[in-house]
Design an enzyme around this catalytic site. Sequence first.
Site, PDB file in Angstrom:
ATOM      1  N   ARG A   1      21.078 117.672  13.718  1.00 48.92           N
ATOM      2  CA  ARG A   1      20.725 117.318  12.333  1.00 48.92           C
ATOM      3  C   ARG A   1      19.480 118.121  11.963  1.00 48.92           C
ATOM      4  NH1 ARG A   1      17.221 113.822   9.693  1.00 48.92           N
ATOM      5  NH2 ARG A   1      18.057 112.769   7.840  1.00 48.92           N
TER       6      ARG A   1
ATOM      7  N   LYS B   1      10.190 117.681  13.466  1.00 43.40           N
ATOM      8  CA  LYS B   1       9.519 116.466  13.906  1.00 43.40           C
ATOM      9  C   LYS B   1       8.084 116.754  14.358  1.00 43.40           C
ATOM     10  CE  LYS B   1      12.913 113.511  13.284  1.00 43.40           C
ATOM     11  NZ  LYS B   1      13.756 112.932  14.327  1.00 43.40           N
TER      12      LYS B   1
END
Length: 295
Positions: A264, A224
């Site tokens: 994840r 991210k």
Amino acid sequence: MPPLSAVLPARLRLAGRTLVMGVVNVTPDSFSDGGRWFEPGAAVRHGLQLLADGADLLDVGGESTRPNAGRVPVEVELARVLPVIEALAAEGAVVSADTTRASVARAAVDRGALVINDVSGGLADPEMHRAVAETGVCYVAMHWRGHADVMDAFDEYDDVVGDVRSELAARLAELQAAGVRDEQIVLDPGLGFAKPGASNWPLLAHLDALQSLGRPVLVGASRKRFLGHLLAGPDGEPAGPLDRDDATAAITALAAAAGAWCVRVHEVKGSADAVRVAAAWTAARRAPGTGAEHP
């Protein structure tokens, strides 16, 4: 906390550690891999490699949620993901469908998906909760405030941990009211969604606040933007997505030690090792007679 006992295979329920979900992007414009696995055969091969690397389940998505991404027609999303879901399920994989659309969720379950991973928590499609209740699958409800093209405008929180907890509690209540059983539901703080920067760190540091809602928590920090900012070079340029995997594995270890149900990730092997390290560390801390009572 009610277990996910009736909706996932025993090998996952009895793993005794945080699970690892490997990402299979069947999109041409993913922020993390640039469409490397867009062709169905390539996506299936990639998913099988993630399983060999230690993934417990695979998350197949056909619509990018990268910042500023536009939506794709439902027919396009279906054409992208259904062949991949069916092929991976036929190979024995536990497959999750990453979608915000109830029609895609139902079709994915028909092709063998056992999990629906909805980044909108049901807000993008009012039929999603009904679909989850009727199919009985595991459902990941993520914290979400808007689609990818507008989400960064909603990074405004009085108290990010308290606000996210409150909004996830509302999603949980809506699911329950729609007839979704508690044992189906997993919550996700939505790292990076309406949280482009520093807002992510308090959520990671206080996963216990979300776990207090009584449902398992999934953490999706992989590659991210906030990791890119953290790892920026001397010139201030953020580290690229592929240079964020070591930091992702570090977060996996911390999240696992904090009791996350699942992480994840795009690169599986490092996180598969990290959850086992965290499990061993946690077991040693809890074991009697290990000197833990001494300063």
